[in-house]
Structures are given as C-alpha cells and as structure tokens.
Design an enzyme around this catalytic site. Structure first.
Site, PDB file in Angstrom:
ATOM      1  N   ASP A  45       0.817  -1.247  -0.102  1.00 10.86           N
ATOM      2  CA  ASP A  45       0.161   0.010   0.006  1.00 10.86           C
ATOM      3  C   ASP A  45       1.052   1.161  -0.004  1.00 10.86           C
ATOM      4  OD1 ASP A  45      -2.275  -1.528  -0.135  1.00 10.86           O
ATOM      5  OD2 ASP A  45      -2.859  -1.248   2.272  1.00 10.86           O
ATOM      6  N   GLY A  46       1.970   1.015   0.733  1.00 12.53           N
ATOM      7  CA  GLY A  46       2.832   2.415   0.625  1.00 12.53           C
ATOM      8  C   GLY A  46       3.669   2.733  -0.753  1.00 12.53           C
ATOM      9  N   ASP A 150      -3.274  15.667  21.727  1.00 10.75           N
ATOM     10  CA  ASP A 150      -2.053  15.313  20.741  1.00 10.75           C
ATOM     11  C   ASP A 150      -1.968  15.602  19.304  1.00 10.75           C
ATOM     12  OD1 ASP A 150      -0.767  14.426  23.298  1.00 10.75           O
ATOM     13  OD2 ASP A 150      -0.490  12.333  22.686  1.00 10.75           O
ATOM     14  N   ALA A 185      -5.646  11.313  21.771  1.00  6.34           N
ATOM     15  CA  ALA A 185      -5.501  11.359  23.243  1.00  6.34           C
ATOM     16  C   ALA A 185      -5.964  12.980  23.362  1.00  6.34           C
ATOM     17  CB  ALA A 185      -4.046  11.396  23.453  1.00  6.34           C
TER      18      ALA A 185
END
Length: 264
Positions: A45-46, A150, A185
């Site tokens: 996929d990359g 985050d 987060a």
C-alpha cells in the site's frame, strides 16, 4: 495503451517490475512514465501511495492497479504468481473503473495572500510541534469545539483502515463520499471537553481548524511529513478529484477487511 510501473525497490519487487514491463511491451503496450493510462504498483500500500502522489495531477486520465509482494494490501489485489493473468487482462480485457474519495487539505497562512493545497489518499494529521495541540474546530462555518490533545486525524474511507482504525475510528466503505475526524489523546476533564467520538462528515460539509496558540504545526499528508509555520487555518473536505482503480475482477472491500484483520 500507455503504462508505467512503480516498485517498492526490493529485489523481489524490482524483478517483478522488469518482467511485467517486458511482457506488456511484448503485447505492444507503450511504456510511458510521464503520461500513463495505467500505473502498476508493485510492492504494498505504501508503494501505491507513492504512485498516487507522483501522478496526482493526472487522476482524471490515469488508473491504478496494485501487485502486493508482501502482506495483503487494501490497494494491491494481485499476487506475484498472478502477474501473467494481470498482463493478459491489461493487454486484452476492457477494465472497470472504480473510484474512491480523496481528502483535500488547504493550509492558509497569517498575513494572507497564500495557501497550500494537498490531496491525500489515506489521511492527513495535524499535531503541534511543541506541547499540546489547541485548535478551534468549525463544521460548516459554525464553532463545534475547542480541541486540546495530541492531534487530529482526518481520514478518507479507504484510509479508515489505516491510522484512523488504530485511533478507534470507524471503518467506512469507500463507496461513501465522506471524511472522518478522529482525535489523538484528547484532554477531557471538568474544564476542557471535546466530543470524544469520531465524526463522519459528508461531501458537502467542510471542517476548519483554527489555531488558538501561535505555534508551528506538523502536518502529514499520507506518508509525507511537513512543517507548517504561521498557520491561520487548516481546511479539510472531500476533494472534487477521485482516485481511479482498474478492476479486472471483484475485489470486495469487506473481504479485504476480514482477510487483513480477522482471518488467521
């Protein structure tokens, strides 16, 4: 028909790339890296993400097909032992075009006059370079919340099985024109509150992130990481463009989900 091939770069992928190029040229297909009708991605996929960004200015003219040389991919549906079948299909068989939604991200800067537009196949993320990310989140021009945490991940349906899933986001079928906002987060207490759940926005909805603090941001566009300074706003929506995949046989999305996450 003109074709190009991108490779992951390892020995196995490079060997397959050379074999496919030779086979396709034997069928009188023309190799053209600049203006291909078909781009074949050999790797994972990359590798296909790399191919997408390389040819993102030709999305209305170029279709993609993937051969995976490692684990099963969500974009790569052919195996190395099937490349002869794929070559014959490319050379002899009319293919079906399947389109997936993309994410448009526009970054605007302080002092006006300039902006940068990005397209993502999987997702875009926004994080503060230092400390907590604090962003006002607007949906359709209305303030929704002030996010503290985050970061934020904005994913396409086909990208919903990647970073978005790891963050607890929903898996969305790529036939749905939508983007998904998922928190990284978030801070939730008696003073600060966010919705705490992933948000699925349809194609006619736009979200805007406005910095509360004058800080620099790290923005990712798929596999690319970019430092952004003097940011005024970050706008995300379903892009007008779509990625086009060449399909020669069924490639059911939910079977891919099952095979990738559930099957032994």
């Amino acid at each position: 028909m003109k074709f190009a091939i991108t490779s992951k770069g390892d020995a196995k992928s490079n060997t397959l790339m050379q074999r496919m190029r030779t086979y396709l040229q034997d069928f009188q297909l023309e190799y053209d890296e600049d203006q291909p009708d078909i781009v074949i991605s050999v790797g994972g996929d990359g590798t296909l993400l790399y191919a997408f960004h390389r040819y993102k200015n030709r999305l209305d003219k170029t279709a993609f097909v993937g051969v995976h040389t490692g684990h099963l991919g969500f974009y790569a549906d052919w195996t190395p032992d099937e490349i002869e079948k794929l070559v014959i299909a490319l050379a002899k068989t009319p293919f079906q075009i399947v389109e997936y939604p993309l994410l448009e991200t526009i970054v605007r800067y302080q002092h006006g006059g300039r902006e940068t537009r990005f397209l993502a196949l999987n997702e875009s993320t926004v994080k503060s370079v230092e400390g907590t990310l604090v962003m006002d989140v607007e949906i359709r021009g209305q303030h929704f919340e002030t996010f503290r945490g985050d970061g934020l991940c904005i994913a396409t349906p086909s990208g919903s099985t990647a970073y978005n899933k790891a963050l607890g986001g929903a898996i969305v079928h790529p036939s749905i024109d939508a983007i998904q906002i998922t928190e990284l987060a978030s801070i939730n207490n008696r003073v600060f509150r966010t919705v705490g759940s992933p948000l699925l926005l349809p194609a006619h909805h736009t979200c805007m992130f406005r910095p509360v603090n004058a800080v620099n941001f790290q923005i990712t566009i798929d596999h690319l990481t970019l430092l952004q300074e003097d940011v005024k706003s970050i706008q995300c929506r379903v892009a007008d463009e779509k990625i086009r995949f060449a399909r020669f046989r069924p490639f059911p999305f939910w079977k891919r989900v099952h095979d990738s996450f559930i099957a032994n």
